[in-house]
Design a protein around this motif. Structure first.
Motif, PDB file in Angstrom:
ATOM      1  N   PRO A  40      86.305  31.595  77.197  1.00  0.00           N
ATOM      2  CA  PRO A  40      85.147  31.405  76.335  1.00  0.00           C
ATOM      3  C   PRO A  40      85.089  32.504  75.279  1.00  0.00           C
ATOM      4  CG  PRO A  40      84.481  32.148  78.518  1.00  0.00           C
ATOM      5  CD  PRO A  40      85.953  31.917  78.556  1.00  0.00           C
ATOM      6  N   VAL A  41      84.302  32.290  74.259  1.00  0.00           N
ATOM      7  CA  VAL A  41      84.157  33.286  73.201  1.00  0.00           C
ATOM      8  C   VAL A  41      83.565  34.559  73.797  1.00  0.00           C
ATOM      9  CG1 VAL A  41      83.020  33.743  71.001  1.00  0.00           C
ATOM     10  CG2 VAL A  41      83.839  31.451  71.522  1.00  0.00           C
ATOM     11  N   ASN A  42      83.962  35.705  73.274  1.00  0.00           N
ATOM     12  CA  ASN A  42      83.470  37.017  73.706  1.00  0.00           C
ATOM     13  C   ASN A  42      83.799  37.327  75.161  1.00  0.00           C
ATOM     14  OD1 ASN A  42      82.335  37.441  71.159  1.00  0.00           O
ATOM     15  ND2 ASN A  42      80.455  36.403  71.768  1.00  0.00           N
ATOM     16  N   THR A  43      84.952  36.894  75.623  1.00  0.00           N
ATOM     17  CA  THR A  43      85.347  37.161  76.990  1.00  0.00           C
ATOM     18  C   THR A  43      85.852  38.587  77.132  1.00  0.00           C
ATOM     19  OG1 THR A  43      86.661  36.418  78.857  1.00  0.00           O
ATOM     20  CG2 THR A  43      87.721  36.343  76.703  1.00  0.00           C
ATOM     21  N   ASP A  44      85.736  39.115  78.323  1.00  0.00           N
ATOM     22  CA  ASP A  44      86.266  40.450  78.600  1.00  0.00           C
ATOM     23  C   ASP A  44      87.415  40.352  79.590  1.00  0.00           C
ATOM     24  OD1 ASP A  44      84.751  39.694  80.773  1.00  0.00           O
ATOM     25  OD2 ASP A  44      83.923  41.689  81.137  1.00  0.00           O
ATOM     26  N   GLU A  45      88.108  39.199  79.559  1.00  0.00           N
ATOM     27  CA  GLU A  45      89.228  38.975  80.457  1.00  0.00           C
ATOM     28  C   GLU A  45      90.535  38.885  79.675  1.00  0.00           C
ATOM     29  OE1 GLU A  45      88.335  35.326  82.453  1.00  0.00           O
ATOM     30  OE2 GLU A  45      87.153  36.312  83.981  1.00  0.00           O
ATOM     31  N   VAL A  46      91.616  39.248  80.348  1.00  0.00           N
ATOM     32  CA  VAL A  46      92.954  38.988  79.848  1.00  0.00           C
ATOM     33  C   VAL A  46      93.695  38.258  80.952  1.00  0.00           C
ATOM     34  CG1 VAL A  46      93.076  40.901  78.223  1.00  0.00           C
ATOM     35  CG2 VAL A  46      93.734  41.265  80.569  1.00  0.00           C
ATOM     36  N   SER A  47      94.878  37.792  80.647  1.00  0.00           N
ATOM     37  CA  SER A  47      95.585  36.950  81.600  1.00  0.00           C
ATOM     38  C   SER A  47      96.943  37.504  81.967  1.00  0.00           C
ATOM     39  CB  SER A  47      95.752  35.551  81.016  1.00  0.00           C
ATOM     40  OG  SER A  47      94.488  35.018  80.727  1.00  0.00           O
ATOM     41  N   TYR A  48      97.319  37.256  83.207  1.00  0.00           N
ATOM     42  CA  TYR A  48      98.619  37.644  83.725  1.00  0.00           C
ATOM     43  C   TYR A  48      99.453  36.375  83.837  1.00  0.00           C
ATOM     44  CZ  TYR A  48     102.135  39.799  86.690  1.00  0.00           C
ATOM     45  OH  TYR A  48     103.313  40.281  87.184  1.00  0.00           O
TER      46      TYR A  48
END
Length: 149
Positions: A40-48
């Motif tokens: 979603p917009v403004n997320t504080d996640e990154v992906s592995y």
């Protein structure tokens, strides 16, 4: 004439900036640190992303000798900027791949299809987070989830 030349130079330098951004994003993707593609917009996640495709054979149905082969390509979402946790994910990559494999290989195709994606991801998140000590994954997404028949 000066306006034409300066516009051309600005256009070329802007094109190089976009190319550098794409190269930077590709490097992040290759390192498994790209921003979550479905976030979603403004997320504080990154992906592995470093699991690549995992080939699994499901448990056979009662009246069959062999299970059904399928391929999954999972990726995990974790808190942005947590480089220590990223290192743990990298070190435990093989162990996490085994969790995916063990989870799906103990279920028949019918059992897998009867479960909702939400239930499957909750169970997998729980199993993976039990093995992690430096942080917790927040979500699991599948790029591929294909039965081969």
């Amino acid at each position: 004439m000066f306006v034409l030349i300066s516009g051309t130079i600005a256009g070329i330098s802007n094109r190089n900036t976009n190319k550098d951004e794409l190269t930077s994003l590709q490097k992040l993707l290759n390192q498994g640190q790209a921003v979550n593609l479905n976030a979603p917009v403004n997320t504080d996640e990154v992906s592995y992303f470093e699991f690549s495709s995992i080939r699994i054979v499901s448990k056979p149905e009662k009246n069959e000798n062999n299970g059904v082969a399928f391929v999954i390509t999972p990726w995990l979402a974790y808190p942005q900027g947590d480089t220590v946790f990223y290192e743990e994910l990298s070190k435990k990559r093989t162990e996490i791949r085994k969790i995916f494999s063990d989870y799906f290989s103990t279920k028949t195709k019918k059992e897998i299809l009867e479960r909702s994606e939400e239930k499957i991801t909750k169970e997998l998140i729980s199993l993976i987070n039990e093995r992690l000590s430096l942080g917790k994954i927040r979500s699991i997404y599948f790029t591929n989830y294909i039965f081969l028949e």
